[in-house]
Design a protein around this motif. Structure first.
Motif, PDB file in Angstrom:
ATOM      1  N   PHE A  19       0.936  -1.269  -0.001  1.00 37.54           N
ATOM      2  CA  PHE A  19      -0.241   0.262   0.563  1.00 37.54           C
ATOM      3  C   PHE A  19       0.946   1.107   0.012  1.00 37.54           C
ATOM      4  CE2 PHE A  19      -2.573   3.239   1.702  1.00 37.54           C
ATOM      5  CZ  PHE A  19      -3.927   2.937   1.501  1.00 37.54           C
ATOM      6  N   PRO A  20       0.296   2.115  -1.013  1.00 37.82           N
ATOM      7  CA  PRO A  20       1.866   3.874  -0.974  1.00 37.82           C
ATOM      8  C   PRO A  20       1.625   4.524   0.282  1.00 37.82           C
ATOM      9  CG  PRO A  20      -0.440   3.525  -2.765  1.00 37.82           C
ATOM     10  CD  PRO A  20      -0.354   2.559  -1.964  1.00 37.82           C
ATOM     11  N   GLY A  21       1.874   4.813   1.267  1.00 44.76           N
ATOM     12  CA  GLY A  21       1.915   5.322   2.006  1.00 44.76           C
ATOM     13  C   GLY A  21       1.385   5.277   3.198  1.00 44.76           C
ATOM     14  N   LYS A  22       1.640   5.823   4.014  1.00 42.45           N
ATOM     15  CA  LYS A  22       0.783   5.436   5.405  1.00 42.45           C
ATOM     16  C   LYS A  22      -1.207   5.383   5.225  1.00 42.45           C
ATOM     17  CE  LYS A  22       0.757   6.452  10.336  1.00 42.45           C
ATOM     18  NZ  LYS A  22      -0.046   7.244  10.995  1.00 42.45           N
ATOM     19  N   PRO A  23      -1.610   4.657   5.806  1.00 43.34           N
ATOM     20  CA  PRO A  23      -3.127   5.299   5.649  1.00 43.34           C
ATOM     21  C   PRO A  23      -3.725   6.095   6.255  1.00 43.34           C
ATOM     22  CG  PRO A  23      -2.751   2.713   5.985  1.00 43.34           C
ATOM     23  CD  PRO A  23      -1.763   3.335   5.588  1.00 43.34           C
ATOM     24  N   ASP A  24      -4.705   7.025   6.166  1.00 39.15           N
ATOM     25  CA  ASP A  24      -5.670   8.005   7.211  1.00 39.15           C
ATOM     26  C   ASP A  24      -6.899   7.234   7.372  1.00 39.15           C
ATOM     27  OD1 ASP A  24      -3.234   9.528   6.551  1.00 39.15           O
ATOM     28  OD2 ASP A  24      -4.797  10.197   3.923  1.00 39.15           O
ATOM     29  N   PHE A  25      -6.805   6.617   6.426  1.00 42.06           N
ATOM     30  CA  PHE A  25      -8.397   4.914   6.952  1.00 42.06           C
ATOM     31  C   PHE A  25      -7.840   4.060   7.409  1.00 42.06           C
ATOM     32  CE2 PHE A  25     -11.893   3.314   5.710  1.00 42.06           C
ATOM     33  CZ  PHE A  25     -13.074   4.211   6.821  1.00 42.06           C
ATOM     34  N   ASP A  26      -8.532   3.140   7.979  1.00 41.55           N
ATOM     35  CA  ASP A  26      -7.708   1.618   7.277  1.00 41.55           C
ATOM     36  C   ASP A  26      -8.836   0.937   8.711  1.00 41.55           C
ATOM     37  OD1 ASP A  26      -6.678  -0.413   7.842  1.00 41.55           O
ATOM     38  OD2 ASP A  26      -5.125  -0.239   8.175  1.00 41.55           O
ATOM     39  N   ALA A  27     -10.042   0.255   7.640  1.00 42.96           N
ATOM     40  CA  ALA A  27     -11.142  -0.761   8.341  1.00 42.96           C
ATOM     41  C   ALA A  27     -11.022  -2.147   7.935  1.00 42.96           C
ATOM     42  CB  ALA A  27     -11.797  -0.263   8.613  1.00 42.96           C
ATOM     43  N   VAL A  28     -11.132  -2.727   9.023  1.00 43.48           N
ATOM     44  CA  VAL A  28     -11.475  -3.919   8.665  1.00 43.48           C
ATOM     45  C   VAL A  28     -12.763  -4.879   9.344  1.00 43.48           C
ATOM     46  CG1 VAL A  28     -11.127  -6.458   9.347  1.00 43.48           C
ATOM     47  CG2 VAL A  28      -9.194  -4.386   9.218  1.00 43.48           C
ATOM     48  N   VAL A  94     -10.585  -1.942   4.144  1.00 45.63           N
ATOM     49  CA  VAL A  94     -10.607  -0.629   3.281  1.00 45.63           C
ATOM     50  C   VAL A  94      -9.389   0.396   4.179  1.00 45.63           C
ATOM     51  CG1 VAL A  94     -11.809   1.245   2.500  1.00 45.63           C
ATOM     52  CG2 VAL A  94     -12.909  -1.396   3.045  1.00 45.63           C
ATOM     53  N   ARG A  95      -8.573   0.191   3.337  1.00 50.62           N
ATOM     54  CA  ARG A  95      -7.625   1.853   3.250  1.00 50.62           C
ATOM     55  C   ARG A  95      -7.382   2.312   2.617  1.00 50.62           C
ATOM     56  NH1 ARG A  95      -2.013  -2.432   3.503  1.00 50.62           N
ATOM     57  NH2 ARG A  95      -3.508  -3.475   1.915  1.00 50.62           N
ATOM     58  N   LEU A  96      -7.788   3.519   2.971  1.00 48.82           N
ATOM     59  CA  LEU A  96      -7.382   5.161   1.906  1.00 48.82           C
ATOM     60  C   LEU A  96      -5.869   6.312   2.639  1.00 48.82           C
ATOM     61  CD1 LEU A  96      -8.778   7.069   0.407  1.00 48.82           C
ATOM     62  CD2 LEU A  96     -10.012   7.903   2.326  1.00 48.82           C
ATOM     63  N   SER A  97      -5.108   6.654   1.874  1.00 48.86           N
ATOM     64  CA  SER A  97      -4.687   7.150   1.487  1.00 48.86           C
ATOM     65  C   SER A  97      -4.880   8.733   0.841  1.00 48.86           C
ATOM     66  CB  SER A  97      -3.059   7.384   1.256  1.00 48.86           C
ATOM     67  OG  SER A  97      -2.838   6.373  -0.111  1.00 48.86           O
ATOM     68  N   LEU A 163     -16.539   6.022   5.908  1.00 47.58           N
ATOM     69  CA  LEU A 163     -15.692   6.252   4.541  1.00 47.58           C
ATOM     70  C   LEU A 163     -15.638   7.584   3.447  1.00 47.58           C
ATOM     71  CD1 LEU A 163     -13.899   5.137   3.098  1.00 47.58           C
ATOM     72  CD2 LEU A 163     -15.427   3.909   1.771  1.00 47.58           C
ATOM     73  N   ARG A 164     -17.304   8.169   3.891  1.00 46.45           N
ATOM     74  CA  ARG A 164     -17.245   8.948   3.295  1.00 46.45           C
ATOM     75  C   ARG A 164     -16.527  10.550   3.573  1.00 46.45           C
ATOM     76  NH1 ARG A 164     -23.486   8.180   2.560  1.00 46.45           N
ATOM     77  NH2 ARG A 164     -23.462   8.207   0.340  1.00 46.45           N
ATOM     78  N   ASN A 165     -16.728  10.611   5.181  1.00 49.92           N
ATOM     79  CA  ASN A 165     -15.958  11.312   5.547  1.00 49.92           C
ATOM     80  C   ASN A 165     -14.178  11.571   5.194  1.00 49.92           C
ATOM     81  OD1 ASN A 165     -18.466  13.060   7.258  1.00 49.92           O
ATOM     82  ND2 ASN A 165     -17.865  11.750   8.312  1.00 49.92           N
ATOM     83  N   ALA A 166     -13.893  10.163   5.382  1.00 44.74           N
ATOM     84  CA  ALA A 166     -12.229  10.122   4.793  1.00 44.74           C
ATOM     85  C   ALA A 166     -12.331  10.421   3.832  1.00 44.74           C
ATOM     86  CB  ALA A 166     -11.764   8.757   5.207  1.00 44.74           C
ATOM     87  N   LEU A 167     -12.907  10.799   2.798  1.00 44.36           N
ATOM     88  CA  LEU A 167     -12.734  10.880   1.369  1.00 44.36           C
ATOM     89  C   LEU A 167     -12.780  12.274   1.250  1.00 44.36           C
ATOM     90  CD1 LEU A 167     -14.726   7.934  -0.554  1.00 44.36           C
ATOM     91  CD2 LEU A 167     -12.591   8.672  -0.824  1.00 44.36           C
ATOM     92  N   ILE A 168     -13.865  12.668   1.864  1.00 44.17           N
ATOM     93  CA  ILE A 168     -13.132  14.544   2.025  1.00 44.17           C
ATOM     94  C   ILE A 168     -12.457  14.991   2.186  1.00 44.17           C
ATOM     95  CG2 ILE A 168     -14.618  16.096   2.765  1.00 44.17           C
ATOM     96  CD1 ILE A 168     -16.871  14.666   2.705  1.00 44.17           C
TER      97      ILE A 168
END
Length: 176
Positions: A19-28, A94-97, A163-168
């Motif tokens: 995964f590129p970088g450190k995830p700002d959002f990480d949920a299992v 689900v991971r988001l950066s 997830l919407r808040n994390a995407l914003i």
């Protein structure tokens, strides 16, 4: 579990790709199982005692073949719970950066599949009010991926909002 039609799948990556970088959002996301190992043991002991007692009563009254049916019931209940616990091994991560939204799906057999989205174009779709069969999708560029199908309607709504808040937040952050 059916994810989506084959021609609508988002870009996939090998499950072992970093995964590129450190995830700002990480949920299992995992399926809920209300009966733990101790509860299962208590349930099976109770079923065995009741089946043995009823089988013994039938045996003593001369209907000895009925004992086998009580034994089959115990085996069927045990096997059903084994299948249920095996299915509980599945999960979705689900991971988001700022660079990537990645969904890793792992089946109860251990098969892994990774789905990649660009976070600036990804959207979270769920109909409200959510009913028990209302799907939760991540959509981008005409493609959709169903996630959290094993969650309750309330859990899907809660996860969709998070997830919407994390995407914003990811869209407003500057990439490194």
């Amino acid at each position: 579990m059916r994810v989506m039609a084959p021609d609508l799948r988002p870009a996939t990556a090998p499950p072992e790709a970093p995964f590129p970088g450190k995830p700002d959002f990480d949920a299992v996301l995992t399926p809920h199982r209300s009966l733990g190992p101790r509860g299962f043991l208590v349930l099976m002991i109770s079923v065995c005692v009741v089946s043995f007692g009823a089988g013994l009563a039938f045996f003593l009254s001369g209907a000895w073949p009925v004992i086998g049916f009580f034994g089959v019931d115990v085996v069927v209940i045990y096997l059903a719970f084994r299948v249920n616990y095996r299915r509980a091994r599945q999960y979705e991560r689900v991971r988001l950066s700022t660079q990537q939204l990645r969904v890793d799906k792992v089946t109860h057999h251990g098969r892994k599949r990774a789905y990649i989205f660009q976070p600036f174009w990804a959207a979270v779709e769920i109909k409200q009010p959510a009913e028990p069969d209302t799907p939760l999708h991540i959509a981008s560029h005409g493609r959709r991926l169903r996630i959290g199908s094993f969650l309750s309607a309330e859990e899907r709504l809660e996860f969709a909002a998070a997830l919407r808040n994390a995407l914003i937040q990811a869209r407003s952050a500057k990439p490194i």
